[in-house]
Design a protein around this motif. Structure first.
Motif, PDB file in Angstrom:
ATOM      1  N   MET A   1      46.980  45.786  19.925  1.00  0.00           N
ATOM      2  CA  MET A   1      45.920  45.463  20.825  1.00  0.00           C
ATOM      3  C   MET A   1      44.707  46.293  20.478  1.00  0.00           C
ATOM      4  N   THR A   2      43.617  45.652  20.565  1.00  0.00           N
ATOM      5  CA  THR A   2      42.397  46.346  20.192  1.00  0.00           C
ATOM      6  C   THR A   2      41.827  47.056  21.404  1.00  0.00           C
ATOM      7  N   ILE A   3      40.924  47.952  21.114  1.00  0.00           N
ATOM      8  CA  ILE A   3      40.276  48.717  22.173  1.00  0.00           C
ATOM      9  C   ILE A   3      39.483  47.778  23.070  1.00  0.00           C
ATOM     10  N   GLU A   4      38.894  46.802  22.483  1.00  0.00           N
ATOM     11  CA  GLU A   4      38.127  45.843  23.278  1.00  0.00           C
ATOM     12  C   GLU A   4      39.047  45.081  24.219  1.00  0.00           C
ATOM     13  N   SER A   5      40.191  44.716  23.762  1.00  0.00           N
ATOM     14  CA  SER A   5      41.156  43.989  24.591  1.00  0.00           C
ATOM     15  C   SER A   5      41.648  44.888  25.713  1.00  0.00           C
ATOM     16  N   GLN A   6      41.895  46.159  25.385  1.00  0.00           N
ATOM     17  CA  GLN A   6      42.352  47.096  26.401  1.00  0.00           C
ATOM     18  C   GLN A   6      41.259  47.304  27.447  1.00  0.00           C
ATOM     19  N   GLU A   7      40.033  47.448  26.992  1.00  0.00           N
ATOM     20  CA  GLU A   7      38.920  47.618  27.938  1.00  0.00           C
ATOM     21  C   GLU A   7      38.771  46.377  28.792  1.00  0.00           C
ATOM     22  N   GLU A   8      38.925  45.216  28.155  1.00  0.00           N
ATOM     23  CA  GLU A   8      38.818  43.960  28.893  1.00  0.00           C
ATOM     24  C   GLU A   8      39.936  43.876  29.933  1.00  0.00           C
ATOM     25  N   LEU A   9      41.151  44.317  29.558  1.00  0.00           N
ATOM     26  CA  LEU A   9      42.278  44.311  30.494  1.00  0.00           C
ATOM     27  C   LEU A   9      42.011  45.272  31.655  1.00  0.00           C
ATOM     28  N   ILE A  10      41.454  46.430  31.342  1.00  0.00           N
ATOM     29  CA  ILE A  10      41.132  47.404  32.394  1.00  0.00           C
ATOM     30  C   ILE A  10      40.092  46.807  33.340  1.00  0.00           C
ATOM     31  N   ILE A  11      39.067  46.190  32.766  1.00  0.00           N
ATOM     32  CA  ILE A  11      38.011  45.561  33.585  1.00  0.00           C
ATOM     33  C   ILE A  11      38.618  44.468  34.449  1.00  0.00           C
ATOM     34  N   LEU A  12      39.447  43.637  33.833  1.00  0.00           N
ATOM     35  CA  LEU A  12      40.092  42.562  34.591  1.00  0.00           C
ATOM     36  C   LEU A  12      41.020  43.141  35.657  1.00  0.00           C
ATOM     37  N   GLY A  13      41.741  44.225  35.360  1.00  0.00           N
ATOM     38  CA  GLY A  13      42.614  44.886  36.343  1.00  0.00           C
ATOM     39  C   GLY A  13      41.802  45.418  37.510  1.00  0.00           C
ATOM     40  N   ASN A  14      40.654  46.064  37.180  1.00  0.00           N
ATOM     41  CA  ASN A  14      39.766  46.580  38.234  1.00  0.00           C
ATOM     42  C   ASN A  14      39.213  45.427  39.075  1.00  0.00           C
ATOM     43  N   GLU A  15      38.856  44.371  38.407  1.00  0.00           N
ATOM     44  CA  GLU A  15      38.324  43.201  39.126  1.00  0.00           C
ATOM     45  C   GLU A  15      39.399  42.606  40.021  1.00  0.00           C
ATOM     46  N   LEU A  16      40.642  42.559  39.510  1.00  0.00           N
ATOM     47  CA  LEU A  16      41.766  42.058  40.306  1.00  0.00           C
ATOM     48  C   LEU A  16      41.979  42.929  41.546  1.00  0.00           C
ATOM     49  N   LYS A  17      41.906  44.262  41.363  1.00  0.00           N
ATOM     50  CA  LYS A  17      42.049  45.185  42.500  1.00  0.00           C
ATOM     51  C   LYS A  17      40.941  44.960  43.529  1.00  0.00           C
ATOM     52  N   LYS A  18      39.709  44.770  43.023  1.00  0.00           N
ATOM     53  CA  LYS A  18      38.578  44.501  43.922  1.00  0.00           C
ATOM     54  C   LYS A  18      38.829  43.226  44.716  1.00  0.00           C
ATOM     55  N   GLN A  19      39.279  42.180  44.024  1.00  0.00           N
ATOM     56  CA  GLN A  19      39.530  40.900  44.683  1.00  0.00           C
ATOM     57  C   GLN A  19      40.675  41.025  45.692  1.00  0.00           C
ATOM     58  N   GLN A  20      41.695  41.824  45.327  1.00  0.00           N
ATOM     59  CA  GLN A  20      42.802  42.054  46.256  1.00  0.00           C
ATOM     60  C   GLN A  20      42.324  42.814  47.491  1.00  0.00           C
ATOM     61  N   ASN A  21      41.450  43.819  47.277  1.00  0.00           N
ATOM     62  CA  ASN A  21      40.877  44.572  48.405  1.00  0.00           C
ATOM     63  C   ASN A  21      40.044  43.662  49.295  1.00  0.00           C
ATOM     64  N   ILE A  22      39.246  42.811  48.657  1.00  0.00           N
ATOM     65  CA  ILE A  22      38.418  41.869  49.425  1.00  0.00           C
ATOM     66  C   ILE A  22      39.320  40.931  50.214  1.00  0.00           C
ATOM     67  N   ALA A  23      40.382  40.426  49.575  1.00  0.00           N
ATOM     68  CA  ALA A  23      41.324  39.522  50.251  1.00  0.00           C
ATOM     69  C   ALA A  23      41.984  40.236  51.420  1.00  0.00           C
ATOM     70  N   ALA A  24      42.385  41.500  51.228  1.00  0.00           N
ATOM     71  CA  ALA A  24      43.013  42.279  52.296  1.00  0.00           C
ATOM     72  C   ALA A  24      42.030  42.501  53.442  1.00  0.00           C
ATOM     73  N   GLN A  25      40.775  42.804  53.086  1.00  0.00           N
ATOM     74  CA  GLN A  25      39.746  42.988  54.122  1.00  0.00           C
ATOM     75  C   GLN A  25      39.520  41.689  54.893  1.00  0.00           C
ATOM     76  N   GLU A  26      39.480  40.577  54.172  1.00  0.00           N
ATOM     77  CA  GLU A  26      39.300  39.271  54.817  1.00  0.00           C
ATOM     78  C   GLU A  26      40.483  38.975  55.743  1.00  0.00           C
ATOM     79  N   LYS A  27      41.691  39.312  55.250  1.00  0.00           N
ATOM     80  CA  LYS A  27      42.886  39.100  56.060  1.00  0.00           C
ATOM     81  C   LYS A  27      42.807  39.950  57.326  1.00  0.00           C
ATOM     82  N   ASN A  28      42.435  41.230  57.184  1.00  0.00           N
ATOM     83  CA  ASN A  28      42.277  42.116  58.345  1.00  0.00           C
ATOM     84  C   ASN A  28      41.206  41.594  59.288  1.00  0.00           C
ATOM     85  N   HIS A  29      40.128  41.125  58.707  1.00  0.00           N
ATOM     86  CA  HIS A  29      39.036  40.562  59.515  1.00  0.00           C
ATOM     87  C   HIS A  29      39.526  39.341  60.300  1.00  0.00           C
TER      88      HIS A  29
END
Length: 121
Positions: A1-29
């Motif tokens: 795996m290349t560094i770019e792929s790893q960075e992309e995976l990290i970015i996508l993982g962070n984005e997934l966490k953000k979306q999960q947090n938003i979903a959890a906040q929406e659920k709480n709301h």
């Protein structure tokens, strides 16, 4: 795996966490919104019951006032009847006295009549 792929995976993982947090906040709301809605419904029920109790209390208060008013009128009538009873006793006593005087005068008249008859013979 290349560094770019790893960075992309990290970015996508962070984005997934953000979306999960938003979903959890929406659920709480949504949950809070539902709780608020149920609370509002309960409040409306409580308000309706309170209105009914207030109306019942006002009705009882009015009945109590009417009963006091009737009681007052009844006491007034009883007092008037007692006064009339006393007046009747006074008048009855006066009438009895007059009847006694009439009887005594009648007896004296009869005695006088008898004396006149005796003297006239």
């Amino acid at each position: 795996m290349t560094i770019e792929s790893q960075e992309e995976l990290i970015i996508l993982g962070n984005e997934l966490k953000k979306q999960q947090n938003i979903a959890a906040q929406e659920k709480n709301h949504t949950i809070k919104k539902e709780e608020l809605s149920r609370t509002c419904e309960k409040l409306a029920e409580v308000q309706e019951k309170l209105k009914e109790k207030i109306q019942a209390s006002q009705d009882k208060q009015e009945q109590s006032f009417n009963m006091k008013e009737k009681d007052s009128e009844t006491k007034k009538i009883i007092n008037e009847m007692e006064q009339l009873k006393e007046q009747f006793k006074v008048k009855d006593s006066a009438l009895l006295k007059l009847e006694m005087e009439k009887f005594e005068l009648s007896e004296r008249l009869e005695e006088s009549h008898d004396e006149v008859k005796t003297v006239a013979k």
